[in-house]
Design a protein around this motif. Structure first.
Motif, PDB file in Angstrom:
ATOM      1  N   HIS A 189      -6.162   2.108 -10.464  1.00  0.00           N
ATOM      2  CA  HIS A 189      -5.730   1.894  -9.076  1.00  0.00           C
ATOM      3  C   HIS A 189      -6.891   1.582  -8.146  1.00  0.00           C
ATOM      4  O   HIS A 189      -6.795   0.672  -7.314  1.00  0.00           O
ATOM      5  CB  HIS A 189      -4.904   3.090  -8.584  1.00  0.00           C
TER       6      HIS A 189
ATOM      7  N   VAL B 170      -4.815  -3.256 -14.846  1.00  0.00           N
ATOM      8  CA  VAL B 170      -3.570  -2.679 -14.309  1.00  0.00           C
ATOM      9  C   VAL B 170      -2.704  -2.146 -15.468  1.00  0.00           C
ATOM     10  O   VAL B 170      -2.339  -2.894 -16.384  1.00  0.00           O
ATOM     11  CB  VAL B 170      -2.798  -3.739 -13.500  1.00  0.00           C
ATOM     12  N   CYS B 171      -2.378  -0.859 -15.390  1.00  0.00           N
ATOM     13  CA  CYS B 171      -1.707  -0.155 -16.492  1.00  0.00           C
ATOM     14  C   CYS B 171      -0.564  -0.934 -17.145  1.00  0.00           C
ATOM     15  O   CYS B 171      -0.522  -1.083 -18.365  1.00  0.00           O
ATOM     16  CB  CYS B 171      -1.223   1.211 -16.010  1.00  0.00           C
ATOM     17  N   HIS B 172       0.363  -1.448 -16.323  1.00  0.00           N
ATOM     18  CA  HIS B 172       1.566  -2.058 -16.905  1.00  0.00           C
ATOM     19  C   HIS B 172       1.305  -3.444 -17.488  1.00  0.00           C
ATOM     20  O   HIS B 172       2.188  -4.038 -18.092  1.00  0.00           O
ATOM     21  CB  HIS B 172       2.687  -2.117 -15.865  1.00  0.00           C
TER      22      HIS B 172
ATOM     23  N   ASP C 209       4.179   6.758 -12.490  1.00  0.00           N
ATOM     24  CA  ASP C 209       4.080   5.502 -11.762  1.00  0.00           C
ATOM     25  C   ASP C 209       5.436   4.820 -11.784  1.00  0.00           C
ATOM     26  O   ASP C 209       6.029   4.643 -12.850  1.00  0.00           O
ATOM     27  CB  ASP C 209       3.037   4.593 -12.426  1.00  0.00           C
TER      28      ASP C 209
ATOM     29  N   HIS D 127       6.494   1.863 -11.478  1.00  0.00           N
ATOM     30  CA  HIS D 127       6.700   0.573 -12.151  1.00  0.00           C
ATOM     31  C   HIS D 127       6.607   0.648 -13.670  1.00  0.00           C
ATOM     32  O   HIS D 127       6.507  -0.378 -14.354  1.00  0.00           O
ATOM     33  CB  HIS D 127       5.763  -0.485 -11.573  1.00  0.00           C
TER      34      HIS D 127
ATOM     35  N   SER E 174      -1.562  -7.935  -9.655  1.00  0.00           N
ATOM     36  CA  SER E 174      -0.647  -6.797  -9.822  1.00  0.00           C
ATOM     37  C   SER E 174       0.105  -6.802 -11.152  1.00  0.00           C
ATOM     38  O   SER E 174       0.078  -7.784 -11.905  1.00  0.00           O
ATOM     39  CB  SER E 174       0.384  -6.708  -8.688  1.00  0.00           C
ATOM     40  N   CYS E 175       0.820  -5.687 -11.385  1.00  0.00           N
ATOM     41  CA  CYS E 175       1.612  -5.558 -12.606  1.00  0.00           C
ATOM     42  C   CYS E 175       2.830  -6.474 -12.599  1.00  0.00           C
ATOM     43  O   CYS E 175       3.459  -6.683 -13.629  1.00  0.00           O
ATOM     44  CB  CYS E 175       2.027  -4.104 -12.807  1.00  0.00           C
TER      45      CYS E 175
ATOM     46  N   CYS F 256      -5.592  -2.474  -9.444  1.00  0.00           N
ATOM     47  CA  CYS F 256      -4.441  -2.510  -8.525  1.00  0.00           C
ATOM     48  C   CYS F 256      -4.913  -2.831  -7.104  1.00  0.00           C
ATOM     49  O   CYS F 256      -4.308  -3.614  -6.396  1.00  0.00           O
ATOM     50  CB  CYS F 256      -3.748  -1.162  -8.496  1.00  0.00           C
TER      51      CYS F 256
ATOM     52  N   CYS G 264      -2.929  -4.137  -3.900  1.00  0.00           N
ATOM     53  CA  CYS G 264      -1.472  -4.024  -4.025  1.00  0.00           C
ATOM     54  C   CYS G 264      -0.946  -2.795  -3.297  1.00  0.00           C
ATOM     55  O   CYS G 264       0.126  -2.834  -2.700  1.00  0.00           O
ATOM     56  CB  CYS G 264      -1.064  -3.982  -5.489  1.00  0.00           C
ATOM     57  N   LEU G 265      -1.694  -1.701  -3.341  1.00  0.00           N
ATOM     58  CA  LEU G 265      -1.240  -0.508  -2.623  1.00  0.00           C
ATOM     59  C   LEU G 265      -2.192  -0.160  -1.475  1.00  0.00           C
ATOM     60  O   LEU G 265      -2.251   0.992  -1.033  1.00  0.00           O
ATOM     61  CB  LEU G 265      -1.040   0.680  -3.579  1.00  0.00           C
TER      62      LEU G 265
ATOM     63  N   ASN H 147       4.955  -6.313  -5.702  1.00  0.00           N
ATOM     64  CA  ASN H 147       6.369  -5.921  -5.777  1.00  0.00           C
ATOM     65  C   ASN H 147       6.870  -5.085  -4.595  1.00  0.00           C
ATOM     66  O   ASN H 147       8.021  -4.702  -4.562  1.00  0.00           O
ATOM     67  CB  ASN H 147       6.604  -5.148  -7.086  1.00  0.00           C
TER      68      ASN H 147
ATOM     69  N   ARG I 296       2.136  -0.904   3.348  1.00  0.00           N
ATOM     70  CA  ARG I 296       1.802  -0.884   1.924  1.00  0.00           C
ATOM     71  C   ARG I 296       0.393  -1.423   1.615  1.00  0.00           C
ATOM     72  O   ARG I 296      -0.345  -0.871   0.843  1.00  0.00           O
ATOM     73  CB  ARG I 296       2.851  -1.693   1.156  1.00  0.00           C
TER      74      ARG I 296
HETATM   75  S1  SF4 Z   1       2.630  -1.792  -8.229  1.00  0.00           S
HETATM   76 FE1  SF4 Z   1       0.548  -2.266  -7.639  1.00  0.00          FE
HETATM   77  S2  SF4 Z   1      -0.414  -0.252  -7.504  1.00  0.00           S
HETATM   78 FE2  SF4 Z   1       1.438   0.029  -8.694  1.00  0.00          FE
HETATM   79  S3  SF4 Z   1       0.801  -0.238 -10.852  1.00  0.00           S
HETATM   80 FE3  SF4 Z   1       1.479  -2.224 -10.098  1.00  0.00          FE
HETATM   81  S4  SF4 Z   1      -0.381  -3.233  -9.410  1.00  0.00           S
HETATM   82 FE4  SF4 Z   1      -0.823  -1.060  -9.565  1.00  0.00          FE
END
Ligand code: SF4
Lengths: 173, 434
Positions: free
Chosen positions: B64, B100-102, B121, B123, B307-308, B368, B371-372, B390, B396
């Motif tokens: 993040h 990014v994890c996802h 998380d 997402h 982003s994811c 990330c 994105c946040l 997203n 945000r």
């Molecule tokens: S929505 Fe944004 S902050 Fe959340 S995992 Fe995806 S890229 Fe990272």
């Protein structure tokens, strides 16, 4: 078990999301208490000011409260402000689960009931007493007093009684 | 009565049924990142039960805010790092390997059909693209997942969304999911799994399916899910080739998860996308979706591609196709965050990074970040961002900022114009110049 009685904060809007409850920039905190000053900082609601939070222990709101991010910081920010009970038409799944997982309560009432409570009490100093055993909310202002039935699932009730999901799971699995 | 894919996965993972329709299921993977995990780690330490149920089933990443931007984020990263070492978590991705994890975890082959996955998380629903049940949870659920390898859910109800038709030029998976959220609303799938099926999904790549499932949560969905098929097998093949004698063999095994034809759904929808145009969001809720066409009055300050949802290689290709030989407007800042190191390397190899940089984009490391609204592109109050992410919630990407969600192609076109516009309009201008 936590305390589910006290003064009510009315938030007359649907879809209040977790970014509004606690903005992402505070997620770098690693203690719950550090979140205390930031609850509802980014709430988009006309005439709302953070002063309104003072002395309140219960939130009454509309539908889909707690949508968005999975952050448990949202219930924690409520908890460290002394708010253990949110009453709404319905909740986003993760938020609701997080509340019960923390031994707090997210109580759902019908749209009609929520409308009625807003109409009768919004703008007046209002308190709620929660009778969990009998599933009753006793809602009071200086001139009105009503009782509303509520129910939470058996499982959620056992989480509240156990003081949260960690205690429950540690005992059972 | 048949079963849905989510019900089959639940039935094969059931541990307990403590009350009503609550099912405690065992978990094939618990994913962790540095924002929601450290509190769980500290709590486990405090309780004197600092253990993990299975270090091989826990995958952890710092994504993040990375590299750390201040002492607080450095502390979060350190807690994760120390914990991963102490617990023997091999699949831990730190600076240099992180993304990014996802986007990262699927790329590593950690997601398989029939799996049950949780992460702190929202997402996490992205991973349903592989025919898994993958759900975002809070820190307490995560903590129990780490400790016991179980999680409690209501037995899944499902909304089946059959996507039919043919996508027009410059219309993408992002537009499809935006249009679905616009139709059913931010609360339309609460407590339900969103099952995406039909010819459009069948033709989609895994990356497109991930974009689709990624935003299930924006409609309130517990998880998105697509049926595993030949595309899934092809994507996973390098990770599973020792487990199966052939791809056909793997396909047959995976197919057992697919919903039965007589499965019961709470709602069945058909969503025809033949006339779908490029879409975007306009307000502070992801269901405030409108056509991009006609939004030329909306000036933007920043364009964010990453982003994811849309930071994978196909997304970069889609944006680069629009940006090739173009410059971004002098009135905007363009920021590209490739979602993972592998995406970054591939984009370098294909010359995409050159295209972005020549156009005037800043290319950040995979994270990330913006994105946040944490780092690498936070908005100032009153600023507007055209974003491939997203969530367009108030604040945000920075307090007082406005976020418009859209596809990478529309974001790229917007970066050139300086106001929101479609790739077709950029193409038209280009051909007129010739
Ligand atoms: S929505 Fe944004 S902050 Fe959340 S995992 Fe995806 S890229 Fe990272």
């Amino acid at each position: 078990m936590k305390d589910f009685n006290g003064k009510v904060l009315f938030l007359d809007r649907a879809d209040i999301n977790t970014d509004e409850i606690i903005p992402a920039k505070y997620l770098t905190e690693i203690s719950k208490s550090a979140l205390q000053p930031y609850l509802l900082e980014d709430l988009k609601l006309a005439n709302f000011s953070l002063e309104d939070l003072k002395g309140k222990s219960i939130i009454l709101t509309r539908e889909n409260f707690g949508c968005g991010s999975s952050r448990e910081h949202a219930p924690w920010a409520l908890e460290v402000n002394g708010i253990n009970l949110v009453i709404a038409e319905n909740f986003a799944r993760i938020f609701k689960q997080n509340m019960f997982n923390c031994g707090m309560m997210a109580v759902e009432l019908s749209k009609e009931k929520i409308d009625e409570i807003f109409k009768t009490f919004n703008g007046k100093e209002t308190t709620i007493e929660t009778d969990i055993a009998n599933g009753k909310l006793i809602i009071k202002s200086s001139d009105t007093n009503i009782e509303v039935d509520f129910s939470v699932s058996e499982f959620d009730k056992s989480l509240v009684e156990a003081g949260g999901w960690i205690n429950y799971a540690d005992k059972n699995y | 009565m048949g079963k849905t894919i989510a019900q089959k996965i639940f039935d094969s993972h059931k541990v307990d049924n403590p009350a009503g329709d609550i099912n405690v299921i065992n978990l094939d993977a618990v994913f962790c990142h540095e924002i929601t995990t450290p509190v769980a780690i500290n709590d486990l330490i405090e309780r004197g039960i600092d253990r993990v149920f299975d270090p091989n089933k826990i995958k952890a990443v710092i994504d993040h805010v990375t590299p750390s931007k201040d002492s607080k984020t450095a502390t979060q990263a350190k807690i994760m790092r120390d914990w991963a070492r102490k617990q023997g978590i091999k699949d831990f991705f730190d600076v240099g390997q992180n993304g990014v994890c996802h986007a990262l975890f699927p790329e590593k082959g950690f997601v398989r059909p029939g799996y049950t996955i949780i992460m702190g998380d929202s997402h996490t629903c992205t991973h349903g693209a592989f025919g898994a049940f993958a759900a975002g949870v809070g820190t307490t659920d995560l903590e129990v997942g780490i400790l016991k390898g179980v999680c409690a859910f209501h037995y899944p109800e499902t909304i089946k969304i059959e996507i039919t038709g043919t996508l027009q030029k410059n219309v993408f998976a992002k537009d499809v999911i935006l249009s679905i959220i616009g139709k059913i609303g931010v609360n339309g799938a609460t407590n339900k799994v969103m099952e995406f099926t039909g010819p459009v999904v069948d033709r989609m790549t895994m990356e497109e399916r991930m974009t689709l499932c990624n935003m299930a949560i924006e409609a309130g969905g517990t998880s998105g899910v697509c049926y595993p098929d030949r595309t899934t097998v092809d994507y996973l093949w390098e990770f599973i080739k020792n487990d199966y004698s052939s791809k056909e063999d793997a396909l047959e095994d995976f197919s057992k998860w697919n919903s039965d034809s007589d499965a019961a759904y709470s709602i069945k929808l058909t969503h025809d996308i033949s006339n779908l145009k490029p879409m975007m969001t306009v307000g502070y809720k992801p269901d405030e979706v409108q056509e991009v066409n006609g939004k030329e009055k909306i000036k933007v300050d920043q364009i964010y591609i990453g982003s994811c949802t849309n930071g994978r290689i196909e997304d970069l290709r889609e944006a680069a196709a629009v940006l090739k030989n173009q410059s971004i407007s002098p009135d905007v800042r363009g920021i590209l965050s490739p979602a993972t190191p592998a995406v970054y390397k591939q984009a370098l190899k294909e010359g995409l990074i050159d295209i972005f940089m020549d156009a005037g984009f800043c290319v950040t490391n995979p994270t990330c970040g913006a994105c946040l609204g944490m780092s690498n592109g936070v908005l100032a109050s009153g600023e507007v961002c055209a974003s491939t992410t997203n969530r367009n919630f108030n604040g945000r990407m920075g307090k007082g900022g406005m976020v418009h969600l859209m596809s990478p192609a529309v974001a790229a076109a917007t970066s050139i114009a300086g106001f929101i516009t479609t790739p077709d309009k950029i193409d038209e201008e280009r051909s007129q110049l010739k």
